[in-house]
Design an enzyme around this catalytic site. Structure first.
Site, PDB file in Angstrom:
ATOM      1  N   SER A   1      17.534   4.664  57.053  1.00  0.00           N
ATOM      2  CA  SER A   1      16.743   4.499  58.278  1.00  0.00           C
ATOM      3  C   SER A   1      15.585   5.503  58.340  1.00  0.00           C
ATOM      4  CB  SER A   1      17.628   4.688  59.503  1.00  0.00           C
ATOM      5  OG  SER A   1      18.729   3.821  59.450  1.00  0.00           O
TER       6      SER A   1
HETATM    7  N1  SAH Z   1      22.321   5.218  58.405  1.00  0.00           N
HETATM    8  C1  SAH Z   1      22.223   4.620  57.101  1.00  0.00           C
HETATM    9  C2  SAH Z   1      21.793   3.192  57.300  1.00  0.00           C
HETATM   10  C3  SAH Z   1      22.244   2.320  56.236  1.00  0.00           C
HETATM   11  S1  SAH Z   1      21.769   0.608  56.447  1.00  0.00           S
HETATM   12  C4  SAH Z   1      21.219   5.393  56.285  1.00  0.00           C
HETATM   13  O1  SAH Z   1      20.299   5.954  56.900  1.00  0.00           O
HETATM   14  O2  SAH Z   1      21.312   5.421  55.075  1.00  0.00           O
HETATM   15  C5  SAH Z   1      23.247  -0.068  57.106  1.00  0.00           C
HETATM   16  C6  SAH Z   1      24.479   0.042  56.262  1.00  0.00           C
HETATM   17  O3  SAH Z   1      25.500  -0.689  56.917  1.00  0.00           O
HETATM   18  C7  SAH Z   1      24.364  -0.520  54.855  1.00  0.00           C
HETATM   19  O4  SAH Z   1      24.727   0.441  53.920  1.00  0.00           O
HETATM   20  C8  SAH Z   1      25.346  -1.689  54.864  1.00  0.00           C
HETATM   21  O5  SAH Z   1      25.966  -1.918  53.617  1.00  0.00           O
HETATM   22  C9  SAH Z   1      26.325  -1.259  55.935  1.00  0.00           C
HETATM   23  N2  SAH Z   1      27.104  -2.336  56.555  1.00  0.00           N
HETATM   24  C10 SAH Z   1      26.703  -3.591  56.866  1.00  0.00           C
HETATM   25  N3  SAH Z   1      27.696  -4.283  57.445  1.00  0.00           N
HETATM   26  C11 SAH Z   1      28.770  -3.434  57.515  1.00  0.00           C
HETATM   27  C12 SAH Z   1      30.095  -3.571  58.008  1.00  0.00           C
HETATM   28  N4  SAH Z   1      30.541  -4.712  58.569  1.00  0.00           N
HETATM   29  N5  SAH Z   1      30.920  -2.506  57.914  1.00  0.00           N
HETATM   30  C13 SAH Z   1      30.510  -1.341  57.359  1.00  0.00           C
HETATM   31  N6  SAH Z   1      29.251  -1.175  56.863  1.00  0.00           N
HETATM   32  C14 SAH Z   1      28.398  -2.197  56.935  1.00  0.00           C
END
Ligand code: SAH
Length: 222
Positions: A68
Site C-alpha cells: 500500500s
Molecule cells: N498491507 C499490505 C497490503 C497487501 S495487499 C502491504 O502493504 O504490503 C492485500 C493482501 O491481502 C495481499 O497480500 C493478498 O494476498 C491478501 N489477501 C487477499 N484476500 C485475503 C484473504 N481472504 N485472507 C488473507 N489475506 C488475503
C-alpha cells in the site's frame, strides 16, 4: 561502524516521506509518524524496485498484490487509534510493511495472509528485523482469528462487498475495524466500524483502491 551510503540515502528518503506525504497531510499521531520514520520500507519492496520504496503510491509486490501507498498505511493505522497495550488483527499481510508499522505501535499483532509465498517472505523479513510481537498465519482471513479475539483493532487490506461477519464479532468493546468496501464498478470506500456499548457505529472515510479480498465468495463466482 561505517554506514553504507545507500542506507544513508534511504534514511533521507524516509524522513522526507514522513514530512511531505504524511505530516503535510492529516497524519498527526506521533506513534504512526515515529513508526514510519523508523521502518525500512525499502526492504519490503521487490529488490529491483528499492529506489521507488518511498514514492507517494502503491507498488507491485508480485502475485498480483501490492504494498500500500505510505499515506494509506499511515491513515488506516491512525484511524484505529491504537497504542502500546493494543492487540490488533491484520487481514492481508502482503509485504509485511503494514504489519511492521503495527508491531512498532502495539502489544501484539496477529496477521493472516492467503498467498503462501507472501506469507513466507513477510514472516522471514519480520523475524530478520527482530519484530517478535507478531504471530502470522497462512489462510483466509475472512474468518478472523477467533482463538485470539477480542481485538482492539482490526485492519483489512483487501476490498470486499460486505464486511465478513466474523470480523465484527471479534471486535472488542471500543475496538475499531477499518476495511475497504466495494461499491459499484471499481469504486471502493474505506469504512470504519467501532463497537460501542449500544451497538456498532459506522463511518465512511474516503475512496480507495485495494486488491480484492479472496476467499469463498470468489471461488463461488470464478
Ligand atoms: N498491507 C499490505 C497490503 C497487501 S495487499 C502491504 O502493504 O504490503 C492485500 C493482501 O491481502 C495481499 O497480500 C493478498 O494476498 C491478501 N489477501 C487477499 N484476500 C485475503 C484473504 N481472504 N485472507 C488473507 N489475506 C488475503
Amino acid at each position: 561502524m561505517k554506514e553504507e551510503p545507500l542506507t544513508r540515502s534511504f534514511d533521507a528518503l524516509r524522513k522526507r516521506m514522513v514530512e511531505e506525504q504524511l505530516g503535510r497531510r492529516d497524519i498527526s499521531d506521533a506513534r504512526v509518524l515515529e513508526a514510519m520514520g523508523t521502518i525500512p520500507r525499502e526492504l519490503f519492496v521487490p529488490p529491483g524496485q528499492q529506489s521507488e520504496a518511498y514514492t507517494d503510491g502503491p507498488l507491485s509486490i508480485g502475485y498480483e498484490q501490492t504494498i500500500s501507498q505510505p499515506y494509506i498505511v499511515a491513515s488506516m493505522t491512525q484511524a484505529l487509534k491504537i497504542g502500546p497495550a493494543s492487540r490488533v488483527l491484520e487481514i492481508g499481510t502482503g509485504s509485511g510493511y503494514q504489519t511492521a508499522v503495527l508491531c512498532h505501535i502495539c502489544a501484539h499483532v496477529y496477521s493472516v495472509e492467503i498467498v503462501p509465498e507472501l506469507h513466507k517472505q513477510a514472516t522471514t523479513l519480520l523475524k530478520k528485523l527482530g519484530l517478535g510481537n507478531v504471530t502470522a498465519r497462512l489462510g483466509d482471513g475472512s474468518a478472523g482469528w477467533p482463538e485470539e479475539a477480542p481485538f482492539d483493532g482490526i485492519l483489512v487490506a483487501a476490498a470486499t462487498p460486505k464486511v465478513p461477519p466474523a470480523l465484527l464479532e471479534q471486535l472488542g468493546l471500543a475496538g475499531r475495524l477499518i476495511i475497504p468496501i466495494c461499491r459499484s464498478g471499481d469504486h471502493q470506500e474505506l469504512k470504519l466500524f467501532q463497537r460501542l456499548p449500544h451497538g456498532i457505529e459506522t463511518r465512511t472515510l474516503y475512496d480507495v483502491r485495494f486488491v480484492p479480498l479472496r476467499g469463498d465468495a470468489e471461488s463461488a463466482n470464478p
